[in-house]
Design an enzyme around this catalytic site. Structure first.
Site, mmCIF file in Angstrom:
data_model
loop_
_atom_site.group_PDB
_atom_site.id
_atom_site.type_symbol
_atom_site.label_atom_id
_atom_site.label_comp_id
_atom_site.label_asym_id
_atom_site.label_seq_id
_atom_site.Cartn_x
_atom_site.Cartn_y
_atom_site.Cartn_z
ATOM 1 N N ARG A 13 -12.041 -1.527 -6.159
ATOM 2 C CA ARG A 13 -12.572 -0.173 -5.925
ATOM 3 C C ARG A 13 -13.550 -0.190 -4.745
ATOM 4 N NH1 ARG A 13 -16.813 1.325 -8.485
ATOM 5 N NH2 ARG A 13 -16.212 0.546 -10.523
ATOM 6 N N TYR B 41 -6.436 25.367 3.291
ATOM 7 C CA TYR B 41 -5.419 24.877 2.348
ATOM 8 C C TYR B 41 -5.834 25.239 0.906
ATOM 9 C CZ TYR B 41 -3.017 21.689 -0.728
ATOM 10 O OH TYR B 41 -2.305 21.175 -1.786
ATOM 11 N N ASP C 227 -9.985 19.031 9.112
ATOM 12 C CA ASP C 227 -8.750 18.597 8.460
ATOM 13 C C ASP C 227 -7.692 18.488 9.559
ATOM 14 O OD1 ASP C 227 -6.256 18.510 7.185
ATOM 15 O OD2 ASP C 227 -6.964 19.633 5.455
ATOM 16 N N LYS D 139 1.310 13.426 4.164
ATOM 17 C CA LYS D 139 2.169 14.156 5.082
ATOM 18 C C LYS D 139 2.675 13.222 6.198
ATOM 19 C CE LYS D 139 1.270 17.263 2.238
ATOM 20 N NZ LYS D 139 -0.012 17.885 2.092
HETATM 21 C C1 LIG Z 1 -3.794 20.814 5.425
HETATM 22 C C2 LIG Z 1 -3.854 20.118 4.112
HETATM 23 N N1 LIG Z 1 -4.994 19.533 3.729
HETATM 24 C C3 LIG Z 1 -5.093 18.898 2.551
HETATM 25 C C4 LIG Z 1 -4.033 18.829 1.664
HETATM 26 C C5 LIG Z 1 -4.197 18.123 0.342
HETATM 27 O O1 LIG Z 1 -3.608 16.864 0.376
HETATM 28 P P1 LIG Z 1 -2.955 16.117 -0.880
HETATM 29 O O2 LIG Z 1 -1.822 16.955 -1.367
HETATM 30 O O3 LIG Z 1 -2.545 14.794 -0.329
HETATM 31 O O4 LIG Z 1 -4.026 16.000 -1.922
HETATM 32 C C6 LIG Z 1 -2.820 19.400 2.027
HETATM 33 C C7 LIG Z 1 -1.669 19.330 1.107
HETATM 34 O O5 LIG Z 1 -0.682 20.030 1.271
HETATM 35 C C8 LIG Z 1 -2.732 20.070 3.283
HETATM 36 O O6 LIG Z 1 -1.588 20.662 3.676
#
Ligand SMILES: Cc1ncc(COP(=O)(O)O)c(C=O)c1O
Length: 395
Positions: free
Chosen positions: A50, A102, A174, A199
Site C-alpha cells: 500500500r 464528469y 483532469d 481510458k
Molecule cells: C473525464 C473523466 N474523469 C474521470 C473519470 C472517472 O474515472 P474512473 O471511471 O476510472 O473512475 C472518467 C470516467 O469516465 C472520465 O471520463
C-alpha cells in the site's frame, strides 16, 4: 540523452526498464504485499505494498516524467485519484468546478464532500469572469476538465492558473481526454494532473485505474500521504498492464484522433446531425484556444441528433462500435451520456450542462475511418427513414 527527444521516444524510454538483475526488458510484476527487512533497525525502501511497490512505482515514475511533474501516483480508479485529490482540502474549504464536470466527480462533490464541510461552486470554466466571480476567500482549488465530457468545451488552462495563483489557489486538471501525448497541463502551470487511466492510458477496456501527477515535491508529499492513508492504490498486475498500455499510447491516440477528425467532419455534412462537438473543427467554440494548449482535437467527439428516439435508432443500427460506458479504447465506443456518464445529473442539470436528449458521445478506436464512416452513414439512413415514417404517421 539530450532533452530534445520526441515525446514518442520518451514514452518508450520511460516505460521500458531493463531489470538490472535478469536483463528482462519489462518491469517485473512484484506480486508481494510485504517485503522482508534485513536489518532490525533500518528498513529498506519497500515495506508494504500500500505504501510502495516497485511495479507500481515504475508506472508512477513513468507518468510523472511524461506529464513533467515531480511525482506520480497510481490509484484503483480515476475516481479514487480524484477523490483523494479533493481530500487535500479541509472542512471550510471551497472548490470551483466546471458545471459540466464528469458525472462521478459531480457525485463526490454533491453527495460526499459536502458532508465533510468541503464546499463547491459549479461554473462555466470556459467563461473566466464566471470563474473569477466564484472565487471566495476560502477557495483552495479551481478544477478544470478540458476538453470537457461530453460537450468538449475548452477551458483556458493558462488563464485559470493565473487566476488561481493570484488568489493562492491550486489548479487541478483532469487530462483524461487528451493524455500527455496531446496536452501537458503542468507545463501550462497547473499543480495537479488527474487521469482516468481506465481510458486511453490503459487503452484496451481491461483495467480500471487512476493516475495523479503533482508538479511540486511539496504537493507530492501531501498526495502521497493521502494515497497511503486512504489506501485506494492500484493493484500490481493492473500497474503492469498500464505500463504496457502506455508504450503504445502515442500511436493509438494519434491514429484514433486522425480518424475522429474525419468522422467529425463527416457528421457536419449530415442533415440529421444538429450539432457536432469536436475541438478539431474550426467552428467548435474555443478551437483556437484548444490548438494553443493541445496538439490535437483528440479521439472523442459528441454529436447531437433530433431527440432520444433518433439516438436510439442510431445506436440500434450501428455495427462497429460497442454501445457502452467508457472511452479511449482500441474499439470505438458509442455512449449515451444522459443515461450513462451523466446519469447523476437531473434533467435540469443536464440541460444546464448542454447535454440534450439526442446527444451521443463517440470515442474513436483503431478501426479504419472509412469503415466507421460507412457504418455511421448507414445508421443515419435509418434515422432519416424513421423521421419520414413519423412525419407520415402524423399526416
Ligand atoms: C473525464 C473523466 N474523469 C474521470 C473519470 C472517472 O474515472 P474512473 O471511471 O476510472 O473512475 C472518467 C470516467 O469516465 C472520465 O471520463
Amino acid at each position: 540523452m539530450s532533452e530534445s527527444i520526441h515525446f514518442s521516444t520518451k514514452l518508450i524510454k520511460e516505460t521500458v526498464a531493463v531489470d538490472p538483475q535478469t536483463g528482462a526488458a519489462n518491469v517485473p510484476v512484484y506480486l508481494s504485499s510485504t517485503f522482508h527487512q534485513k536489518d532490525f533497525d533500518h528498513y529498506g525502501k519497500y515495506d508494504y505494498t500500500r505504501s510502495g511497490n516497485p511495479t507500481r512505482e515504475a508506472l508512477e515514475d513513468a507518468i510523472a516524467a511524461l506529464e513533467g511533474g515531480a511525482r506520480g501516483f497510481a490509484f484503483a480508479s480515476g475516481m479514487a485519484a480524484i477523490s483523494t485529490a479533493f481530500l487535500l482540502l479541509s472542512a471550510g474549504d471551497h472548490a470551483i468546478v466546471p458545471k459540466n464536470v464528469y458525472g462521478g466527480t459531480f457525485r463526490i462533490l454533491t453527495q460526499v464532500l459536502g458532508r465533510f464541510g468541503i464546499d463547491h461552486t459549479f461554473v462555466d470554466t470556459t467563461n473566466l469572469d464566471e470563474v473569477e466571480q466564484a472565487i471566495r476567500p476560502n477557495t483552495k482549488v479551481i478544477y478544470v476538465e478540458t476538453p470537457s465530457n461530453p460537450t468538449l468545451a475548452v477551458t483556458d488552462i493558462r488563464a485559470v492558473v493565473k487566476l488561481a495563483k493570484a488568489h493562492r489557489c491550486l489548479t487541478f486538471v483532469d487530462n483524461t481526454f487528451m493524455t500527455p501525448v496531446f496536452q501537458r497541463p503542468l507545463e501550462l502551470g497547473a499543480d495537479l494532473v488527474l487521469h482516468s487511466a481506465t481510458k486511453f492510458i490503459s487503452g484496451h477496456s481491461d483495467v480500471i485505474a487512476g493516475l495523479a501527477v503533482a508538479r511540486t515535491e511539496e504537493l507530492a508529499d501531501k498526495v502521497y500521504f493521502l494515497q497511503n492513508a486512504l489506501g485506494a492504490v492500484l493493484g500490481v498486475q493492473d500497474s503492469w498492464l498500464l505500463l504496457r498500455g502506455l508504450k503504445t499510447l502515442d500511436v493509438r491516440i494519434r491514429k484514433s484522433a486522425d480518424s475522429a477528425q474525419r468522422v467529425a467532419e463527416f457528421f457536419t455534412t449530415q442533415s440529421e446531425v444538429r450539432n457536432v462537438f469536436y475541438p478539431g473543427l474550426s467552428n467548435h467554440p474555443g478551437s483556437e484556444l484548444h490548438a494553443e494548449q493541445a496538439a490535437s482535437g483528440g479521439a472523442v467527439l459528441s454529436f447531437e441528433l433530433e431527440d432520444e428516439a433518433a439516438a436510439r435508432t442510431f445506436v440500434n443500427h450501428v455495427q462497429l462500435p460497442v454501445f457502452a460506458v467508457s472511452l479511449g479504447a482500441v474499439e470505438s465506443i458509442l455512449s449515451y451520456p444522459p443515461k450513462m456518464s451523466h446519469a447523476e445529473l437531473n434533467e435540469e442539470e443536464r440541460e444546464k450542462a448542454g447535454i440534450g436528449s439526442g446527444l451521443l458521445r463517440l470515442s474513436v478506436g483503431l478501426e479504419d475511418a472509412e469503415d466507421l464512416i460507412r457504418d455511421f452513414s448507414n445508421a443515419l439512413d435509418f434515422v432519416r427513414n424513421q423521421e419520414k415514417v413519423t412525419v407520415r404517421s402524423v399526416d
